[in-house]
Write an enzyme that holds these catalytic residues in place. Structure first.
Site, short mmCIF file in Angstrom:
data_model
loop_
_atom_site.label_atom_id
_atom_site.label_comp_id
_atom_site.label_asym_id
_atom_site.label_seq_id
_atom_site.Cartn_x
_atom_site.Cartn_y
_atom_site.Cartn_z
N HIS A 1 18.19 -9.77 -6.15
CA HIS A 1 18.56 -8.40 -6.55
C HIS A 1 17.40 -7.43 -6.33
CE1 HIS A 1 16.50 -8.10 -10.56
NE2 HIS A 1 16.70 -9.40 -10.64
N ASP B 1 10.23 -9.68 -10.58
CA ASP B 1 11.68 -9.66 -10.86
C ASP B 1 12.31 -8.41 -10.27
OD1 ASP B 1 14.17 -10.04 -11.88
OD2 ASP B 1 13.59 -9.86 -13.98
N GLU C 1 21.77 -6.02 -11.10
CA GLU C 1 21.71 -7.34 -11.74
C GLU C 1 21.23 -7.18 -13.17
OE1 GLU C 1 20.18 -11.11 -13.25
OE2 GLU C 1 19.05 -9.26 -12.98
N GLU C 2 20.22 -6.32 -13.33
CA GLU C 2 19.60 -6.15 -14.65
C GLU C 2 20.56 -5.54 -15.66
OE1 GLU C 2 16.94 -7.50 -15.36
OE2 GLU C 2 15.58 -7.53 -13.65
N GLU D 1 15.59 -15.80 -8.13
CA GLU D 1 15.50 -14.98 -9.33
C GLU D 1 14.16 -15.25 -10.01
OE1 GLU D 1 15.70 -12.46 -11.18
OE2 GLU D 1 17.88 -12.43 -11.36
ZN LIG Z 1 15.95 -10.71 -12.11
#
Ligand SMILES: [Zn+2]
Length: 266
Positions: free
Chosen positions: A129, A141, A174-175, A201
Site C-alpha cells: 500500500h 509502512d 490500507e491504513e 506489509e
Molecule cells: Zn501498512
C-alpha cells in the site's frame, strides 16, 4: 548447578534470538542487474517517504504520480482504479485530521501489468500500500514494501521474459480500512485472473523480514516459499506460531481481502 543451568539456558536463548533476527547486509547499488539490491530500493523510499501522505493530501497525489511514472518506466501497462471509501474509513480519516473530501471520498489504486509468455496461466500479484497514516512519512509502512516491489520487478525483468503475467497492485487507503484492496478484489476485471498474492506489509520499523500470514490450506505454498527462501540473501523468517497468533489478532492486512476470497499467498 541449577543456577548455572538456568543461566546457560537463558544465554543460549538470547544468542538464538539475536542470531535469528539478524538482517542480511544490503546489496549495493552497483550489484548485478539480475539481483535485488536494497540500496537501489532505498532511492525510491527516499522519494516516496519525504512526508506523510495520507489519503486526500497533496503529498498523496504526488506519491501516486511518482509511482505511476516508476511503473511506466519499468515497462508495465499502468492504470488507476478509483472506488468509494467505506463510511467508517471516511470517519477515521476525518477524526485523524485528514480531509476525505479532498479525495472525493475515494481510494485510488495503481495497477501495473507485465505480460507473461503464457497469458492463460493465473497471474502472480505483488501488492503493497502507498498511503500512510496522517502523522508518519511511512518509510517502513509501507514505502519499504512498495520500493521492494519496484526493485523486484526490475530484477525479474533483467532475468528475461516472465512465464506468466505479473500484476503489481499498489493499494490506497490500507491504513483506513483496507479500502483499496476491497475495491480491487470487489470488482476489478483482473481480480479473477490472480492465482497467488505476495503482499509486503510493515510490522515495526526495522529488523528482519518475517512471513506471518498465509492463505488457507497453505501447505504447497509454504513448501514453495521454503525452496525460494533458501536462495534469498540471509534466508527468511517464517514460523507456524506467527501465522497462528496472527489469525487470533483483530488486525488485518491487504492480503486478508484476497485470502477471504480463497486466493493463496504470503
Ligand atoms: Zn501498512
Amino acid at each position: 548447578m541449577r543456577l548455572a543451568l538456568l543461566f546457560g539456558s537463558l544465554t543460549l536463548a538470547f544468542l538464538l534470538a539475536v542470531w535469528t533476527t539478524q538482517a542480511p547486509k544490503p546489496r549495493p547499488a552497483g550489484a548485478s542487474a539480475v539481483a535485488f539490491s536494497a540500496a537501489r530500493a532505498m532511492t525510491d523510499i527516499e522519494q516516496i517517504a519525504r512526508a506523510p501522505h495520507p489519503v486526500g493530501s497533496p503529498e498523496h497525489a504526488r506519491v501516486r504520480a511518482y509511482l505511476n511514472d516508476r511503473l511506466t518506466q519499468l515497462g508495465l501497462q499502468v492504470s488507476e482504479q478509483a472506488g468509494p471509501l467505506s463510511p467508517a474509513s471516511v470517519k477515521r480519516l476525518a477524526r485523524a485530521g485528514g480531509d476525505p473530501g479532498a479525495a472525493n471520498n475515494q481510494a485510488i489504486n495503481l495497477i501495473g501489468v507485465l505480460p507473461g509468455k503464457d497469458r492463460e496461466q493465473p497471474a502472480v500479484m505483488l501488492m503493497a500500500h502507498y498511503d500512510t497514516v496522517v502523522g508518519s512519512p511511512g518509510a517502513a509502512d509501507d514505502s519499504a514494501g512498495v520500493a521492494a516491489i519496484l526493485e523486484a520487478v526490475r530484477a525479474i525483468q533483467a532475468r528475461g521474459p516472465v512465464e506468466r503475467d505479473l500484476v503489481v497492485l499498489l493499494t490506497d487507503a490500507e491504513e483506513l480500512g483496507l479500502d483499496g484492496a476491497r475495491v480491487f478484489f470487489g470488482g476489478h476485471p483482473l481480480r479473477d485472473r490472480i492465482g497467488a498474492v505476495v503482499n509486503l506489509e510493515a510490522r515495526g520499523g526495522g529488523g528482519r523480514a518475517a512471513m506471518f500470514e498465509t492463505g488457507r490450506e497453505a501447505g504447497p505454498m509454504v513448501q514453495l516459499f521454503r525452496r525460494a527462501a533458501a536462495k534469498a540473501d540471509g534466508g527468511t523468517t517464517a514460523t507456524s506460531i506467527a501465522a497462528f497468533m496472527y489469525e487470533r489478532m483483530p488486525n488485518g492486512t491487504d492480503f486478508t481481502v484476497p485470502k477471504d476470497r480463497g486466493v493463496g499467498g504470503l
